[in-house]
Design an enzyme around this catalytic site. Structure first.
Site, PDB file in Angstrom:
ATOM      1  N   GLU A  63      48.077  49.089  53.957  1.00  0.00           N
ATOM      2  CA  GLU A  63      46.795  49.791  53.910  1.00  0.00           C
ATOM      3  C   GLU A  63      46.725  50.819  55.035  1.00  0.00           C
ATOM      4  O   GLU A  63      47.223  50.581  56.128  1.00  0.00           O
ATOM      5  CB  GLU A  63      45.665  48.751  54.075  1.00  0.00           C
ATOM      6  CG  GLU A  63      44.286  49.280  53.830  1.00  0.00           C
ATOM      7  CD  GLU A  63      43.223  48.173  53.905  1.00  0.00           C
ATOM      8  OE1 GLU A  63      43.401  47.106  53.279  1.00  0.00           O
ATOM      9  OE2 GLU A  63      42.226  48.380  54.609  1.00  0.00           O
ATOM     10  N   ASP A 107      43.742  53.215  56.759  1.00  0.00           N
ATOM     11  CA  ASP A 107      42.275  53.303  56.729  1.00  0.00           C
ATOM     12  C   ASP A 107      41.650  54.367  57.604  1.00  0.00           C
ATOM     13  O   ASP A 107      41.965  54.440  58.793  1.00  0.00           O
ATOM     14  CB  ASP A 107      41.656  52.024  57.323  1.00  0.00           C
ATOM     15  CG  ASP A 107      41.863  50.809  56.493  1.00  0.00           C
ATOM     16  OD1 ASP A 107      41.913  50.938  55.286  1.00  0.00           O
ATOM     17  OD2 ASP A 107      41.968  49.720  57.076  1.00  0.00           O
ATOM     18  N   GLU A 120      37.648  54.734  58.629  1.00  0.00           N
ATOM     19  CA  GLU A 120      36.303  54.165  58.467  1.00  0.00           C
ATOM     20  C   GLU A 120      35.345  54.892  59.410  1.00  0.00           C
ATOM     21  O   GLU A 120      35.589  54.951  60.614  1.00  0.00           O
ATOM     22  CB  GLU A 120      36.297  52.671  58.788  1.00  0.00           C
ATOM     23  CG  GLU A 120      37.030  51.845  57.746  1.00  0.00           C
ATOM     24  CD  GLU A 120      36.917  50.348  58.026  1.00  0.00           C
ATOM     25  OE1 GLU A 120      36.510  49.609  57.120  1.00  0.00           O
ATOM     26  OE2 GLU A 120      37.251  49.938  59.142  1.00  0.00           O
TER      27      GLU A 120
END
Ligand SMILES: *[C@@H]1O[C@H](CO)[C@@H](O)[C@H](O)[C@H]1NC(C)=O
Length: 305
Positions: free
Chosen positions: A117, A119, A121
């Site tokens: 993953e 990311d 955010e």
């Protein structure tokens, strides 16, 4: 010697003085280049809604969309395809005003249990207080690699580009043209996995995370300010599409992002990364000795991990 070049390009000069023979090789570093300019395409070309379809609004013939969060639900979307390597970009204008407690995410993830993953955010804040951009990388199901920065602009005032370049050599997180983080594929000997054989889908979502997002959960979402709206456009995907279980991509090694100039940052890009590290970084797991008394292996070798 290769690891000297691969893992510590920002130290290239130091490497060079001790490995004069590599001069020719390292000289190719000047060829390094920013990823291609993203092409604006409509949402529906590459994406579909994932949940709470009625909380996504389509504007300008589907070229722009808005995600809405209210007390009942957030919402999100995902790419139609799965990809092994490529360049993925989105223009986002974050929730304006009082966005404390909200999180807007843009990430790549594989679908299996030991998942990879990548990311972005964006953690909202009270009106006038700065957003935080948190990034993370999971490899083989293992994450815990958070970094947090403030942005050098107000992300609610305008659209900005948020992009990921992912190839066999590195993962680069970019904000507009500025690399804010890299994760290099050079620590296999230390037991650090690199995402290379699990296709990922691209996801984005807006949801309530007031148990942790703003000042560690102290600031709660003010529902009297709902709905919270994040705006998107420019749904650029330039990746090697692969079936979910593929282990490699048909054209691997032949696409633009595989070429020499995208295998490492150049000196200018490293300077910009250093600028972000020095002026805007507020948390780096690599330097959190309370949480990690033993420094995570990739941090030992690569000061840019
Ligand atoms: C929100 O603002 C406060 C006060 O300026 C700051 O400490 C915090 O880092 C900001 N961002 C988040 C997401 O908490």
């Amino acid at each position: 010697m290769m690891s000297c070049l691969w893992c510590r390009s920002s130290w290239m000069i130091i490497c060079l003085t001790s490995h004069l023979l590599l001069l020719g090789l390292a000289g190719s570093g000047v060829l390094a280049a920013a990823p291609r300019t993203p092409v604006n395409v409509p949402f529906g070309r590459n994406y579909v809604p994932t949940w709470a379809f009625d909380h996504i609004k389509y504007l300008n013939g589907g070229n722009d969309i808005q995600l809405t969060l209210d007390k009942s639900t957030g919402t999100g979307f995902q790419s139609k395809g799965s990809y092994l390597f490529g360049h993925f970009s989105m223009q986002i204008k974050m929730v304006p005003g009082d966005s404390a407690g909200t999180v807007t995410a843009f990430y790549l993830s594989s679908q299996n249990s030991e998942h990879d993953e990548i990311d972005f955010e964006f953690l909202g804040n009270r009106t006038g207080q700065p957003y935080i951009l948190q990034t993370n990388v999971f490899t083989g199901g293992k994450g815990n690699r958070e970094q947090r920065i403030y942005l050098w602009f107000d992300p609610t005032a305008d659209y900005h580009f948020y992009s990921i370049l992912w190839n066999l050599y590195q993962i680069v997180f970019l904000v507009d043209d500025v690399p804010i983080r890299i994760f290099k594929n050079c620590n296999k000997d230390l037991g650090v996995k690199f995402p290379f054989n699990q296709p990922m889908k691209i996801y984005s979502s807006l949801w309530n995370a007031d148990d942790w997002a703003t000042r560690g959960g102290l600031e709660k979402t003010d529902w009297s300010k709902a709905p919270f709206v994040a705006s998107y456009r420019g749904f650029h995907v330039d990746g090697c599409e692969a079936s979910v279980n593929a282990k490699f991509c048909d054209t691997q090694g032949k696409r633009w992002w595989d070429q020499k100039e995208f295998q490492d940052l150049d000196a200018f890009q490293y300077r910009r990364l250093q600028w972000v590290r020095q002026k805007y970084t507020i948390y780096n797991y690599c330097t959190d000795t309370t949480r990690f008394p033993l420094m995570p292996p990739e941090c030992k070798r690569d000061r840019d991990a």
